[in-house]
Scaffold this motif. Structure first.
Motif, PDB file in Angstrom:
ATOM      1  N   LEU A  47       0.824  -1.202   0.000  1.00  0.00           N
ATOM      2  CA  LEU A  47       0.000   0.000   0.000  1.00  0.00           C
ATOM      3  C   LEU A  47       0.859   1.254   0.000  1.00  0.00           C
ATOM      4  O   LEU A  47       0.606   2.220  -0.700  1.00  0.00           O
ATOM      5  N   PHE A  48       1.914   1.220   0.793  1.00  0.00           N
ATOM      6  CA  PHE A  48       2.810   2.380   0.825  1.00  0.00           C
ATOM      7  C   PHE A  48       3.534   2.556  -0.502  1.00  0.00           C
ATOM      8  O   PHE A  48       3.715   3.680  -1.003  1.00  0.00           O
ATOM      9  N   THR A  49       3.935   1.470  -1.100  1.00  0.00           N
ATOM     10  CA  THR A  49       4.621   1.556  -2.407  1.00  0.00           C
ATOM     11  C   THR A  49       3.701   2.145  -3.464  1.00  0.00           C
ATOM     12  O   THR A  49       4.107   2.999  -4.274  1.00  0.00           O
ATOM     13  N   GLN A  50       2.436   1.720  -3.473  1.00  0.00           N
ATOM     14  CA  GLN A  50       1.495   2.274  -4.450  1.00  0.00           C
ATOM     15  C   GLN A  50       1.272   3.753  -4.212  1.00  0.00           C
ATOM     16  O   GLN A  50       1.134   4.539  -5.151  1.00  0.00           O
ATOM     17  N   TRP A  51       1.214   4.140  -2.947  1.00  0.00           N
ATOM     18  CA  TRP A  51       1.009   5.560  -2.645  1.00  0.00           C
ATOM     19  C   TRP A  51       2.174   6.401  -3.144  1.00  0.00           C
ATOM     20  O   TRP A  51       1.983   7.465  -3.735  1.00  0.00           O
ATOM     21  N   THR A  52       3.401   5.934  -2.897  1.00  0.00           N
ATOM     22  CA  THR A  52       4.570   6.691  -3.370  1.00  0.00           C
ATOM     23  C   THR A  52       4.616   6.734  -4.898  1.00  0.00           C
ATOM     24  O   THR A  52       4.990   7.759  -5.495  1.00  0.00           O
ATOM     25  N   ASP A  53       4.209   5.636  -5.581  1.00  0.00           N
ATOM     26  CA  ASP A  53       4.160   5.653  -7.060  1.00  0.00           C
ATOM     27  C   ASP A  53       3.149   6.668  -7.551  1.00  0.00           C
ATOM     28  O   ASP A  53       3.395   7.391  -8.539  1.00  0.00           O
ATOM     29  N   MET A  54       2.021   6.737  -6.854  1.00  0.00           N
ATOM     30  CA  MET A  54       0.991   7.703  -7.259  1.00  0.00           C
ATOM     31  C   MET A  54       1.508   9.122  -7.112  1.00  0.00           C
ATOM     32  O   MET A  54       1.314   9.964  -8.001  1.00  0.00           O
ATOM     33  N   MET A  55       2.165   9.420  -6.002  1.00  0.00           N
ATOM     34  CA  MET A  55       2.690  10.762  -5.805  1.00  0.00           C
ATOM     35  C   MET A  55       3.752  11.102  -6.839  1.00  0.00           C
ATOM     36  O   MET A  55       3.860  12.240  -7.309  1.00  0.00           O
ATOM     37  N   THR A  56       4.533  10.100  -7.225  1.00  0.00           N
ATOM     38  CA  THR A  56       5.552  10.339  -8.271  1.00  0.00           C
ATOM     39  C   THR A  56       4.894  10.697  -9.601  1.00  0.00           C
ATOM     40  O   THR A  56       5.346  11.608 -10.317  1.00  0.00           O
ATOM     41  N   GLU A  57       3.793   9.988  -9.964  1.00  0.00           N
ATOM     42  CA  GLU A  57       3.093  10.283 -11.209  1.00  0.00           C
ATOM     43  C   GLU A  57       2.479  11.679 -11.179  1.00  0.00           C
ATOM     44  O   GLU A  57       2.506  12.408 -12.179  1.00  0.00           O
ATOM     45  N   PHE A  58       1.917  12.083 -10.048  1.00  0.00           N
ATOM     46  CA  PHE A  58       1.382  13.438  -9.944  1.00  0.00           C
ATOM     47  C   PHE A  58       2.470  14.478 -10.146  1.00  0.00           C
ATOM     48  O   PHE A  58       2.261  15.513 -10.793  1.00  0.00           O
ATOM     49  N   ALA A  59       3.623  14.209  -9.604  1.00  0.00           N
ATOM     50  CA  ALA A  59       4.730  15.170  -9.757  1.00  0.00           C
ATOM     51  C   ALA A  59       5.193  15.256 -11.204  1.00  0.00           C
ATOM     52  O   ALA A  59       5.558  16.320 -11.700  1.00  0.00           O
ATOM     53  N   LYS A  60       5.195  14.124 -11.924  1.00  0.00           N
ATOM     54  CA  LYS A  60       5.641  14.135 -13.333  1.00  0.00           C
ATOM     55  C   LYS A  60       4.655  14.885 -14.222  1.00  0.00           C
ATOM     56  O   LYS A  60       5.043  15.638 -15.104  1.00  0.00           O
TER      57      LYS A  60
END
Length: 331
Positions: free
Chosen positions: A266-279
């Motif tokens: 769950l934490f890994t998915q959350w960090t991936d989501m935040m990375t996509e928002f930043a890109k």
């Protein structure tokens, strides 16, 4: 013997007069008939014979050329007006083609040449009257559209009727043609509007059919594309599920519990989501953890939020009583 010029001239004049008279009579006795022509000869005002092309003799004064009959096909053009079955008055241009009958008959009197000359005073005018009467009798049996569609058959019927009458007078009616049909201006304008409306209707139907085919084709293409996309998404999700299952098995083999492994994913998915928002750099609403000092705070908030989404099964009263008694016993 004394020769007198005056007496010689006086005796020569009668001879010259006789020669001139003979020459004139001879010239009048010879006549030539051209090709496709026959000549009627009368003797003292009575029919005598019919002669064909070539050079011929006749008795001067007693015989005369009564007529030169042309055997070639002629044409008579005229106009008539008639009323159709639907009460429309039309003007028709008629062309009648005819020729003197080539029939010889048992005697010259029965031949077409004889009858064409002696039986009718104005054969072309009389033939035209027959045609006009026949056409005005035939046209009222047809509507305006039928006259246009069947003008050739109408002309053929009229030609057959009048031809039988004209044969008795030594003429063969070759054909009767309706070369033109004129309409009143208001009727012609109405017909043009009707034809234009029919063409617009056909064009609209064709365009609608083409649009229908286009829509159906696009819908089928979209359905097939969505079907293929669905299969792709299903395969993608299956692959993700297989990958997660393999990862969980690997994590369990290292001694990590299932709950901890789920929290890690769950934490890994959350960090991936935040990375996509930043890109992407797009404006969006993002929920952030309350405390960034400890990463455990992120785990706790995500896990609590996830547990809040799972509905708790209702507990029966008997089961609730047993649970409560058990808890009291443990105390």
């Amino acid at each position: 013997m004394y020769f007198s010029p005056a007496a010689f001239i006086a005796g020569l004049v009668p001879l010259l007069i006789v020669l001139v008279i003979v020459a004139v009579l001879l010239v009048n006795a010879i006549f030539i008939v051209r090709q496709q022509t026959e000549v009627i000869i009368e003797r003292l005002g009575k029919f005598n014979r019919i002669v064909g092309p070539g050079i011929h003799l006749r008795i001067p004064v007693i015989e005369r050329i009564a007529a030169r009959v042309d055997l070639r096909t002629g044409q008579s053009n005229f106009q008539i007006d008639a009323k159709t079955k639907d009460n429309v008055t039309i003007n028709m241009d008629i062309a009648a083609q005819y020729h003197v009958s080539f029939q010889r008959g048992a005697t010259p009197v029965e031949s077409g040449v004889y009858r064409s000359y002696y039986m009718l005073a104005n054969p072309v005018d009389q033939m035209r009257s027959y045609l006009i009467d026949a056409l005005r009798s035939a046209v009222p049996s047809y509507t305006l559209d039928e006259v246009f569609d069947r003008k050739d058959s109408i002309a053929l019927d009229v030609n057959t009727t009048v031809s039988g009458l004209m044969q008795a007078y030594g003429y063969d009616l070759v054909s009767t043609l309706i070369t033109g049909i004129g309409l009143p201006p208001d009727v012609e304008a109405s017909m043009n509007r009707i034809n234009s409306a029919q063409r617009d209707k056909v064009a609209a139907q064709s365009l609608a059919e083409a649009e229908r085919i286009k829509t159906v084709t696009e819908a089928r293409a979209n359905a097939e594309a969505m079907e293929q996309a669905g299969r792709g998404i299903a395969a993608q999700r299956k692959a993700i599920a297989d990958g997660i299952t393999e990862s969980l098995e690997t994590i369990r083999s290292s001694g990590v519990s299932t709950a901890e492994a789920n929290s890690l994913f769950l934490f890994t998915q959350w960090t991936d989501m935040m990375t996509e928002f930043a890109k992407r750099g797009r404006a969006a609403t993002v929920v952030l953890p309350a405390d960034f000092k400890e990463t455990a705070s992120m785990f706790e908030q995500l896990v609590v939020a996830e547990d809040a989404k799972v509905p708790q099964a209702p507990v029966a009263p008997a089961q609730a009583a047993r649970q409560q008694s058990g808890e009291e016993g443990q105390r």
